[in-house]
Design a protein around this motif. Structure first.
Motif, PDB file in Angstrom:
ATOM      1  N   THR A  58       0.821  -1.208   0.000  1.00 25.30           N
ATOM      2  CA  THR A  58       0.000   0.000   0.000  1.00 25.30           C
ATOM      3  C   THR A  58       0.855   1.258   0.000  1.00 25.30           C
ATOM      4  N   LYS A  62       1.262   3.998  -3.137  1.00 24.85           N
ATOM      5  CA  LYS A  62       0.990   5.427  -2.960  1.00 24.85           C
ATOM      6  C   LYS A  62       2.160   6.271  -3.474  1.00 24.85           C
ATOM      7  N   ASP A 155       0.647   5.340   5.482  1.00 21.89           N
ATOM      8  CA  ASP A 155       0.211   4.475   4.380  1.00 21.89           C
ATOM      9  C   ASP A 155       0.394   2.998   4.715  1.00 21.89           C
TER      10      ASP A 155
END
Length: 415
Positions: A58, A62, A155
């Motif tokens: 993740t 990002k 994140d």
């Protein structure tokens, strides 16, 4: 924290390009024992056998979405985070430099290299993790790479929240209780943030190793603090200081909801899950199951989800796990015995052993006197109560002895 719930759902959907949701399995054995609906969220069944892949993927996704040309990531890890980042690097086709302590077992190095392939470069630096971390951060600054924290990153926390998303979707309703292991706090922060918004009625319990209770210390102080020492046995959760970003999301939790699991007791849980259920859990992966006995009166008749966070267990550690489990259960003890240096003394001692007692170790340490010799003796038995009989016989016979089972200093040198 507006929008976290939707962002977590989007992150979960993105993960489907990497691996399917991990199973949420009802465990009949545990459910029957506690009179509850016990379900295991099997994070030990991700491609890298831990949830760490979620956060790494993740966070990298990002960064790459904001700057597609950014193709170099760095981390410091001797375990699951390294493997998660390596797997994600290969998926995205980007470069990863992974710093590991020189003392990292070869098995973990090989697995990380296998997951990352040609995408990762592994550098062994430092005898202790602090040295490894400093080297990684220095390299990262010089190389202009992105440092990927194992837990102290918004994140990464968002990626770990996908565990909560899947639990809710798979169960089709809110569970009564979710039990979460805690190390650096990324998993606990992500799951609690999501479920508190999506299903406010869910209760939580947090469990950390007794020898690495960084959340307990932070809750007491109202802020993250650095523990003076950490027991490294539960290597997936033995963290000296909980992440600042993680704790910001956990701050205000009830101190009574933070439980501490003794390292040796965790070994009993690991062996039970292996022998009874055929489930291989690493020490950190067994934390949530290990505290069920403490919660027995609170969970009867309820739906409880235990997050089994990882299954990267090196079976070369199995003898140590068995040893720790036996000692905690009171089925194995070590004594230093002063044995009279006369004919028949050993035979006299052996007659004191019961039919279920077995000598697992017998070693003369040295002759400390002409008339006596010191013996290190390890005894295994089938019932802990058998030791009371043995000790009573030793006392009655006049044998001088010392029980060193719980003496960490002597055990370290002698056992």
């Amino acid at each position: 924290m507006t929008g976290f719930m939707e962002a977590a759902r989007q992150a979960t959907q993105a993960l489907r390009a990497l691996f399917p949701e991990t199973p949420l399995q009802r465990n009949d054995h545990l459910s029957a024992r506690y009179g509850a609906e016990i379900l295991l969220k099997r994070e030990d069944l991700t491609p890298v056998r831990s949830y760490k892949l979620r956060g790494a993927f993740t966070a990298m996704r990002k960064v790459l979405a904001e700057d597609p040309a950014h193709g170099h990531f760095v981390c410091a890890s001797a375990g699951n985070h390294a493997q998660g980042m390596a797997y994600a690097c290969r998926h995205f086709g980007v470069r990863g430099t992974i710093f590991m302590p020189v003392t990292t077992p070869q098995q973990k190095i090989d697995k990380t290299r296998a997951f990352g392939g040609d995408s990762v470069d592994i550098r062994l630096t430092g005898d202790y993790f602090d040295q490894t971390l400093a080297a990684a951060q220095s390299f990262c600054a010089d190389a202009g790479a992105h440092f990927l924290s194992p837990f102290d990153d918004e994140d990464v926390i968002l990626g770990q929240a996908s565990v909560g998303v899947e639990i809710l979707d798979q169960l089709g309703r809110a569970p009564d209780l979710v039990i979460l292991p805690v190390g650096g706090g990324g998993l606990a922060a992500g799951v609690t943030t999501f479920l508190s918004e999506a299903a406010p009625e869910v209760g939580f319990r947090f469990v950390e190793p007794l020898g690495g209770a960084s959340l307990t210390a932070a809750v007491a102080a109202g802020e993250p603090v650095t523990l003076k020492s950490v027991n490294s046995f539960v290597d997936g959760a033995a963290v000296a200081r909980i992440g600042a970003r993680s704790f910001a999301r956990l701050k205000g939790i009830d101190p009574a909801h933070v439980l501490r699991a003794p390292e040796d007791r965790i070994c009993i849980t690991m062996l039970e899950m292996l022998n009874v259920e055929g489930i291989v859990l690493e020490p950190a992966g067994a934390l949530s199951v290990d505290v069920l006995p403490e919660l027995a009166d609170q969970i009867a008749g309820k739906t409880v989800v235990c997050v089994t966070s990882g299954g990267n267990f090196d079976f070369e550690r199995l003898p140590e796990v068995k040893e720790r489990a036996q000692r905690y259960a009171g089925l194995k003890k070590y004594f230093i015995l002063r044995m009279p240096q006369r004919p028949g003394a050993l035979k006299e001692f052996l007659t004191m052993l019961g039919p279920d007692d077995d000598i697992a170790r017998f070693e003369y340490l040295k002759k400390s006197a002409r008339n006596f010799g010191s013996v290190l003796i390890g005894i295994e038995t089938k019932k802990a109560t058998n030791f009371a009989d043995l000790i009573a016989k030793l006392d009655a016979s006049g044998f001088a002895y010392r029980d060193i089972t719980a003496d960490e200093t002597l055990a370290e040198f002698l056992i």
